[in-house]
Design a protein around this motif. Structure first.
Motif, PDB file in Angstrom:
ATOM      1  N   LYS A 147      -2.926   6.923  -4.726  1.00 32.64           N
ATOM      2  CA  LYS A 147      -2.637   6.362  -6.548  1.00 32.64           C
ATOM      3  C   LYS A 147      -1.375   5.638  -6.629  1.00 32.64           C
ATOM      4  O   LYS A 147      -0.983   4.728  -7.584  1.00 32.64           O
ATOM      5  CB  LYS A 147      -2.734   7.591  -7.189  1.00 32.64           C
ATOM      6  CG  LYS A 147      -1.827   7.192  -8.798  1.00 32.64           C
ATOM      7  CD  LYS A 147      -2.054   8.993  -9.253  1.00 32.64           C
ATOM      8  CE  LYS A 147      -2.024   8.420 -10.913  1.00 32.64           C
ATOM      9  NZ  LYS A 147      -1.782   9.319 -11.703  1.00 32.64           N
ATOM     10  N   TYR A 188      -8.184   0.319  -9.922  1.00 29.95           N
ATOM     11  CA  TYR A 188      -7.242   0.876 -10.019  1.00 29.95           C
ATOM     12  C   TYR A 188      -7.870   1.829 -11.742  1.00 29.95           C
ATOM     13  O   TYR A 188      -8.156   3.275 -11.140  1.00 29.95           O
ATOM     14  CB  TYR A 188      -5.887   0.694 -10.956  1.00 29.95           C
ATOM     15  CG  TYR A 188      -5.245   1.760 -11.225  1.00 29.95           C
ATOM     16  CD1 TYR A 188      -3.922   2.079 -10.122  1.00 29.95           C
ATOM     17  CD2 TYR A 188      -4.538   2.388 -12.300  1.00 29.95           C
ATOM     18  CE1 TYR A 188      -3.352   3.284 -10.159  1.00 29.95           C
ATOM     19  CE2 TYR A 188      -3.340   3.078 -12.503  1.00 29.95           C
ATOM     20  CZ  TYR A 188      -3.286   3.325 -11.340  1.00 29.95           C
ATOM     21  OH  TYR A 188      -2.046   4.486 -11.429  1.00 29.95           O
ATOM     22  N   PHE A 205      -8.782   6.206 -11.382  1.00 31.73           N
ATOM     23  CA  PHE A 205      -7.876   6.754 -12.072  1.00 31.73           C
ATOM     24  C   PHE A 205      -7.901   7.250 -13.320  1.00 31.73           C
ATOM     25  O   PHE A 205      -7.074   7.931 -13.906  1.00 31.73           O
ATOM     26  CB  PHE A 205      -6.419   6.614 -11.903  1.00 31.73           C
ATOM     27  CG  PHE A 205      -5.839   5.943 -10.017  1.00 31.73           C
ATOM     28  CD1 PHE A 205      -6.118   7.613  -8.652  1.00 31.73           C
ATOM     29  CD2 PHE A 205      -5.937   5.055  -8.968  1.00 31.73           C
ATOM     30  CE1 PHE A 205      -6.184   7.650  -7.627  1.00 31.73           C
ATOM     31  CE2 PHE A 205      -5.746   4.999  -7.756  1.00 31.73           C
ATOM     32  CZ  PHE A 205      -5.892   6.391  -7.165  1.00 31.73           C
ATOM     33  N   GLU A 233      -4.298   6.410 -16.360  1.00 34.83           N
ATOM     34  CA  GLU A 233      -3.042   5.801 -15.922  1.00 34.83           C
ATOM     35  C   GLU A 233      -2.819   4.792 -15.719  1.00 34.83           C
ATOM     36  O   GLU A 233      -1.744   4.209 -15.309  1.00 34.83           O
ATOM     37  CB  GLU A 233      -3.779   6.354 -15.017  1.00 34.83           C
ATOM     38  CG  GLU A 233      -4.104   8.275 -15.004  1.00 34.83           C
ATOM     39  CD  GLU A 233      -2.338   8.695 -14.697  1.00 34.83           C
ATOM     40  OE1 GLU A 233      -1.402   8.294 -13.774  1.00 34.83           O
ATOM     41  OE2 GLU A 233      -2.795   9.869 -15.098  1.00 34.83           O
TER      42      GLU A 233
END
Length: 166
Positions: free
Chosen positions: A9, A37, A41, A45
């Motif tokens: 992350k 991404y 996540f 986020e």
């Protein structure tokens, strides 16, 4: 596994920030790194990784997948935001968008699950243009904003009086 996930992350978020100029953020789902991404996540986020001083956000769903996300409340922290384009991705906008007082242009095309526009849009006195082309035809527009709008086939031109724009 958890430490590896945190490390991944951190690595991905650093790459997202370094690719953006800080004032322009682009998302082309599902093609780009930002989409990966988000898949790992989450949408919130991703929004947390966007710099506070962003001026232009352009997010497009280029897939055939139906995506209907809620724009996070944290959008309100983008006080320098001037342009917001979200194509085929959202079902709701938070009231906190009213904190984005420099917004001049909002384009929300192809969002059939978007049922209403927050009352806070009526406080965006810099707003000049607003579009909901090919979105929900029965979408509710705030009365305060409606009184200053002129519509032309899903495109709304906003003309707040000069005393409100100050």
């Amino acid at each position: 596994m958890r430490p590896y996930f945190r490390q991944l992350k951190r690595k991905y978020s650093q790459e997202l920030v370094s690719k953006d100029t800080g004032t322009f953020v682009q998302l082309e789902y599902p093609k780009d790194d930002a989409s990966k991404y988000i898949a790992l996540f989450g949408f919130e986020e991703y929004f947390d990784s966007i710099p506070d001083n962003v001026e232009f956000i352009n997010m497009e769903n280029k897939s055939n997948d139906v995506i209907a996300m809620e724009l996070p409340e944290t959008v309100g922290r983008f006080t320098e935001l001037k342009t917001l384009v979200i194509d085929n991705m959202i079902k709701s906008l938070p009231e906190s968008i009213g904190n984005c007082t420099k917004l001049k242009f909002i384009n929300l095309p192809n969002n059939p699950q978007l049922e209403s526009i927050p009352e806070a849009f009526g406080e965006l006195y810099c707003l000049n243009f607003f579009s909901t082309e090919n979105s929900n035809p029965s979408m509710r527009i705030p009365k305060k904003l409606e009184e200053y709008m002129t519509e032309d086939e899903g495109f709304w031109f906003i003309n707040f009086p000069p005393e409100l724009k100050k």
